[in-house]
Scaffold this motif. Structure first.
Motif, PDB file in Angstrom:
ATOM      1  N   GLU A 461       0.855  -1.180   0.000  1.00 53.56           N
ATOM      2  CA  GLU A 461       0.000   0.000   0.000  1.00 53.56           C
ATOM      3  C   GLU A 461       0.894   1.235   0.000  1.00 53.56           C
ATOM      4  O   GLU A 461       1.424   1.650   1.031  1.00 53.56           O
ATOM      5  N   THR A 462       1.051   1.831  -1.162  1.00 47.46           N
ATOM      6  CA  THR A 462       2.042   2.897  -1.322  1.00 47.46           C
ATOM      7  C   THR A 462       1.607   4.211  -0.707  1.00 47.46           C
ATOM      8  O   THR A 462       2.402   5.145  -0.633  1.00 47.46           O
ATOM      9  N   ASN A 463       0.344   4.318  -0.263  1.00 45.36           N
ATOM     10  CA  ASN A 463      -0.104   5.551   0.384  1.00 45.36           C
ATOM     11  C   ASN A 463       0.211   5.569   1.878  1.00 45.36           C
ATOM     12  O   ASN A 463      -0.245   6.439   2.604  1.00 45.36           O
ATOM     13  N   LYS A 464       0.984   4.591   2.328  1.00 48.03           N
ATOM     14  CA  LYS A 464       1.494   4.582   3.690  1.00 48.03           C
ATOM     15  C   LYS A 464       3.015   4.512   3.618  1.00 48.03           C
ATOM     16  O   LYS A 464       3.567   3.742   2.836  1.00 48.03           O
ATOM     17  N   LEU A 465       3.682   5.309   4.435  1.00 47.79           N
ATOM     18  CA  LEU A 465       5.143   5.282   4.425  1.00 47.79           C
ATOM     19  C   LEU A 465       5.626   3.921   4.895  1.00 47.79           C
ATOM     20  O   LEU A 465       5.332   3.489   6.012  1.00 47.79           O
ATOM     21  N   GLN A 466       6.356   3.220   4.040  1.00 43.79           N
ATOM     22  CA  GLN A 466       6.859   1.885   4.368  1.00 43.79           C
ATOM     23  C   GLN A 466       8.070   2.029   5.286  1.00 43.79           C
ATOM     24  O   GLN A 466       9.073   2.652   4.918  1.00 43.79           O
ATOM     25  N   ARG A 467       7.969   1.425   6.479  1.00 50.96           N
ATOM     26  CA  ARG A 467       8.990   1.639   7.496  1.00 50.96           C
ATOM     27  C   ARG A 467       9.052   0.443   8.439  1.00 50.96           C
ATOM     28  O   ARG A 467       8.086  -0.330   8.556  1.00 50.96           O
ATOM     29  N   ALA A 468      10.168   0.310   9.085  1.00 47.34           N
ATOM     30  CA  ALA A 468      10.364  -0.735  10.087  1.00 47.34           C
ATOM     31  C   ALA A 468      11.513  -0.313  10.970  1.00 47.34           C
ATOM     32  O   ALA A 468      12.295   0.585  10.619  1.00 47.34           O
ATOM     33  N   ILE A 469      11.624  -0.955  12.109  1.00 43.72           N
ATOM     34  CA  ILE A 469      12.776  -0.728  12.986  1.00 43.72           C
ATOM     35  C   ILE A 469      13.365  -2.077  13.365  1.00 43.72           C
ATOM     36  O   ILE A 469      12.634  -3.030  13.667  1.00 43.72           O
ATOM     37  N   ARG A 470      14.688  -2.155  13.309  1.00 39.01           N
ATOM     38  CA  ARG A 470      15.395  -3.293  13.875  1.00 39.01           C
ATOM     39  C   ARG A 470      16.077  -2.817  15.147  1.00 39.01           C
ATOM     40  O   ARG A 470      16.824  -1.832  15.136  1.00 39.01           O
ATOM     41  N   THR A 471      15.800  -3.508  16.237  1.00 43.23           N
ATOM     42  CA  THR A 471      16.375  -3.087  17.517  1.00 43.23           C
ATOM     43  C   THR A 471      16.587  -4.296  18.429  1.00 43.23           C
ATOM     44  O   THR A 471      15.895  -5.309  18.306  1.00 43.23           O
ATOM     45  N   ASP A 472      17.533  -4.149  19.336  1.00 39.95           N
ATOM     46  CA  ASP A 472      17.732  -5.151  20.389  1.00 39.95           C
ATOM     47  C   ASP A 472      17.156  -4.651  21.710  1.00 39.95           C
ATOM     48  O   ASP A 472      17.407  -5.211  22.765  1.00 39.95           O
ATOM     49  N   GLY A 473      16.374  -3.580  21.637  1.00 36.21           N
ATOM     50  CA  GLY A 473      15.775  -2.992  22.826  1.00 36.21           C
ATOM     51  C   GLY A 473      16.449  -1.710  23.249  1.00 36.21           C
ATOM     52  O   GLY A 473      15.878  -0.919  24.006  1.00 36.21           O
ATOM     53  N   LYS A 474      17.650  -1.462  22.739  1.00 44.78           N
ATOM     54  CA  LYS A 474      18.365  -0.224  23.048  1.00 44.78           C
ATOM     55  C   LYS A 474      18.945   0.385  21.776  1.00 44.78           C
ATOM     56  O   LYS A 474      18.591   1.475  21.376  1.00 44.78           O
ATOM     57  N   THR A 475      19.858  -0.365  21.139  1.00 46.50           N
ATOM     58  CA  THR A 475      20.430   0.080  19.863  1.00 46.50           C
ATOM     59  C   THR A 475      19.486  -0.310  18.732  1.00 46.50           C
ATOM     60  O   THR A 475      18.779  -1.318  18.830  1.00 46.50           O
ATOM     61  N   GLY A 476      19.501   0.471  17.674  1.00 45.49           N
ATOM     62  CA  GLY A 476      18.646   0.075  16.561  1.00 45.49           C
ATOM     63  C   GLY A 476      18.853   0.916  15.324  1.00 45.49           C
ATOM     64  O   GLY A 476      19.694   1.824  15.283  1.00 45.49           O
ATOM     65  N   PHE A 477      18.056   0.588  14.309  1.00 46.14           N
ATOM     66  CA  PHE A 477      18.120   1.264  13.022  1.00 46.14           C
ATOM     67  C   PHE A 477      16.702   1.461  12.493  1.00 46.14           C
ATOM     68  O   PHE A 477      15.887   0.531  12.509  1.00 46.14           O
TER      69      PHE A 477
END
Length: 841
Positions: A461-477
């Motif tokens: 659904e391209t009308n929503k910004l496609q996003r995710a987070i990878r995290t270990d609970g403190k550090t992330g991207f």
């Protein structure tokens, strides 16, 4: 127990972080979010990954590879391996090393390859491990240039190869002669536990083991992983992994002892837990679906789901997968073997993928949790003509009609070794995986509930910004993708990310940004590099140079770059082309002009100074790392041979530049200073290679019948009979002044619009190309190394007919309502390719 509580792992992969519904304002192709995009990790509990039994090996020099339930480790550090697919049997052996060195320069730490059984034993009992079938030489070349090797040994591989790799004699004896490709290779006794089939596979594995002897990781060799079979999906396996388990047992019997054994995991393929690891993949477009299929790629959406009924990380019809299958995922690291670079073409469906398609898809795979990525295909090639038959997959023996000879796959390194724009999408990601993998690998993926397919939401659904987070609970991207294909693209305004952690909340960036169309990126938060903690950066990390203690980032185009550092362990921060300001417990660095002279130096309280360089996006897509030095170049490619201690610059342009940081590494060249970099010019005397062309037959009005699979449902057409090609337009060409021998190559660029072409040399069919909207470039180095003026060179074209049921780059041809054939040759020209070698200091 103490260590268990301090380590982090995954609780449940299907757990998505808490989110709040976002208010949106929408105008044409612009969407504005009215409040920050929230990720809540304040209550996330993550457990320690478990080691997978018997998946570990140590080389004689002590280098150790281990597999756990979340990632691989290299010398006890989390590691994200990268391996580019390169079918050695489909590429001239004399140019293997050239392609491998390009892959090394691209940033790969490994190579993967199918073993095409039919090419090694086309005639029963006549084994061929010579020339382009010399598996041992290929693996030793990988070893020579410090590239690991991932052997995909079959026995069945698909790979758009004849019979999926099964030899004709085996299919005739054990398969279904009326359907040689079978039900994904399973016809009669093929791909079953039938003793006759197992006996033949046993001999194959014995022969392969003889070629690989002494080259395994435990021996000090490069072979660290083996994939058994391919696409052993539910409808083939009938739900039983028995054949895969037997194949592993047999491989080990013949000495194939490696730390990682894998199988493909899509289409509900069965596997035995802790015996093999399932691997996955995704592509930006498909050649195998019907020509008129309305396909919108879902591979540009982040997902924690790995695969269901197709190769893509998608659910069939958006259905929720069972918790049991998700739990089995949690027990294994997320590896891929077919993260697409390009896509093959079938006669009925001509895909056309660009560098944005490939770069964004790779980033989405990484953001979706992949902790080892296999890129398919990184090097193109061709199907060699066998002693008995051509080796392509034909409509008469398979579901699709792929090229007879061409297997270019629109790869990063093309069928003739040409380096494409897609090649330059990968060094930033591959070097990141190598240098920052120890921070990313322990991080699990979380997708907002409004995008999560496991909660019933539709991917793509391209009308929503496609996003995710990878995290270990403190550090992330934070991962974002705003590139789409075959669908409406939107610009997203007023974007900020609010990340709630257990002891703090981060707002990234400080001021809301606009995410432009075609932007894709990942940004770090709470990333500690030595004693410098980046609270967040709105710039993308690339690599680390140890000797100069320099970290390299780049500014994403159209987005301001800034860094916020924790002051706890810092003494001073100085900068160039950046503004530095202290803000209580943090220091903010705002980049004013990214580039070759943009950097900030951080003096830590331990007395050490760390440098951060921030390049522009254009510069980042021109970089290479070799021997702990950073290089940039606007040439087509530069490659390094660290065995011979040389660097080679290859380019179609007569004028080129190379930049080196921290100091010049090239012997006997004059350099000038360009910011932090030493710069030198690589210029060539411009050459012209005249070509004469003559149309000897016009076939624009030709009418013909395409072949077909003759199905009422899912009908697919195929190329016409060979006799038809001689009735189309014929263009002869020659080189009146010959082909210079002192050039790297001479490319013949064929600008045409028609259904397809074939190249004939002295009336022998040598190559083919299905039209997909692009020009075709023919390599004289690969195809005309023996050129002389007496040769008869011809290009034969057949027209696109108005009703041809063909898909061309997003368009179903009959929908254009043409009334006449289309066959036009716009021009045939030559482009010289220059190269020059330099000695490294």
């Amino acid at each position: 127990m103490k260590y268990f509580l301090t380590l982090l792992g995954i609780l449940m992969l299907f757990f998505s972080c808490k989110t709040e519904t976002q208010d949106l304002d929408k105008t044409e192709n612009v969407i504005t979010y009215n409040k920050p995009l929230i990720f809540d990790f304040s209550e996330v509990i993550i457990k320690t990954p478990r080691n997978i039994p018997k998946m570990s090996a140590v080389s004689p020099n002590g280098d150790k590879i281990t597999v756990n339930s979340q990632y691989l480790t290299y010398n006890n550090k989390p590691w994200i391996p990268s391996y580019g697919e390169f079918h050695y049997q489909r590429y001239p052996a004399e140019y293997w090393e050239d392609a491998l060195l390009k892959m090394k320069a691209q940033g790969f730490d490994g190579v993967s390859a199918y073993v095409l059984w039919i090419l090694h034993e086309e005639i029963e009992g006549e084994w061929d491990f010579t020339g382009s079938n010399d598996l041992r030489r290929f693996i030793k070349l990988c070893q020579k240039h410090d590239l690991k090797f991932y052997a995909r040994i079959g026995p069945w591989v698909n790979g758009e190869c004849r019979n999926g790799g099964h030899p004709d004699w085996l299919v005739k004896r054990l398969g279904d002669p009326k359907n040689p490709f079978g039900n994904s290779g399973r016809g009669g006794k093929l791909r079953t536990m039938a003793p006759e089939y197992l006996a033949s596979v046993d001999i194959l594995f014995q022969k392969l083991a003889e070629q690989m002897e002494g080259l395994y990781w435990k021996d000090g060799g490069p072979i660290y992983a083996i994939q058994l079979d391919n696409e052993f999906s539910h409808h083939v396996s009938k739900g039983s992994p028995a054949l895969m388990d037997w194949e592993k047992e047999t491989a080990i019997k013949y000495g194939m002892d490696v730390p990682l054994y894998s199988v493909t995991g899509w289409a509900d393929a069965p596997f035995t837990q802790d015996n093999t690891i399932p691997s996955y993949g995704s592509y930006a477009d498909y050649f195998w679906i019907p020509a008129d299929a309305k396909h919108v790629p879902e591979a540009f959406s982040f997902s924690i789901y790995r695969a269901s009924n197709d190769v893509n990380t998608e659910l069939s019809d958006g259905a929720k997968e069972t918790e049991g299958v998700q739990t089995s995922y949690n027990s294994n690291p997320y590896l891929t073997c077919e993260t697409g670079i390009g896509m093959d073409m079938a006669y009925h469906r001509r895909t056309n993928l660009d560098n944005f398609d490939n770069g964004a898809l790779s980033l989405v795979e990484l953001g979706s949790g992949a902790n080892g990525i296999g890129y398919f295909m990184n090097v193109g090639g061709n199907n060699p003509k066998g002693k008995l038959t051509y080796m392509n997959r034909d409509i008469e023996s398979g579901a699709n009609d792929n090229g007879v000879i061409s297997r270019d796959f629109q790869a990063a390194i093309g069928e003739f070794g040409q380096v494409r724009k897609s090649f330059h999408e990968y060094p930033v990601q591959l070097n990141f995986m190598t240098d920052f993998g120890e921070y990313l690998a322990p991080c699990k993926t979380f997708v907002p509930a409004e995008l999560d397919e496991l909660k019933g939401f539709k991917l793509g659904e391209t009308n929503k910004l496609q996003r995710a987070i990878r995290t270990d609970g403190k550090t992330g991207f934070v991962f974002v993708n705003n590139h789409v294909k075959l669908d409406t693209a939107y610009q997203f305004n007023n974007i900020q990310f609010k990340i709630k952690l257990k002891n703090e909340t981060l707002t990234i960036p400080e001021k809301a940004i606009t995410v432009p169309i075609d932007a894709y990126f990942y940004w770090p938060f709470n990333l500690t590099l030595q004693q410098t903690t980046i609270k967040y950066a709105s710039a993308q990390p690339i690599l680390h140079l140890k000797e100069s203690n320099t970290y390299v980032f780049f500014q994403n185009e159209g987005i301001n770059a800034e860094f916020v550092l924790d002051n706890t362990t810092l003494e001073t921060v100085t900068a160039n082309n950046a503004k530095v300001s202290k803000q209580g417990e943090t220091t903010k660095i705002e980049i004013t002009q990214a580039g070759l002279n943009c950097y900030f130096n951080v003096k830590q309280k331990n007395g050490k100074t760390v440098r951060f360089i921030v390049l522009s996006q254009k510069q980042a897509k021109q970089l290479y790392k070799n021997n702990d030095k950073l290089y940039l170049s606007n040439a087509e490619v530069i490659k390094f041979n660290n065995v011979n201690n040389t660097i080679e610059v290859i380019s179609e342009n007569a004028q080129n530049s190379v930049w080196v940081y921290p100091s010049n590494t090239i012997a006997n060249v004059a350099t000038s200073k360009d910011g932090l970099f030493d710069k030198f010019e690589v210029n060539f005397e411009k050459k012209e290679v005249p070509i004469t062309i003559k149309e000897t037959q016009n076939g624009e009005s030709l009418t013909f019948k395409n072949r077909s699979n003759n199905r009422k449902i899912n009908n697919k057409i195929a190329r016409p009979l060979d006799s038809i090609w001689h009735k189309g337009t014929v263009v002869e060409f020659s080189f009146p002044k010959g082909i210079p021998s002192n050039l790297n190559d001479v490319r013949v660029i064929v600008d045409y619009k028609a259904s397809a072409l074939r190249f004939y040399k002295n009336e022998e069919f040598k190559y083919d190309n299905y039209y997909n909207g692009n020009k075709w470039d023919l390599s004289t180095k690969h195809l005309l190394s023996d050129y002389n003026s007496d040769m008869k060179l011809e290009l034969k074209f057949i027209p696109l007919q108005p009703k041809d049921a063909i898909y061309i780059d997003g368009v179903y041809w009959p929908d254009l309502n043409k009334t006449e054939n289309v066959l036009k040759v716009n021009g045939i020209t030559t482009i010289p390719v220059y190269s020059k070698n330099y000695k490294l200091k």
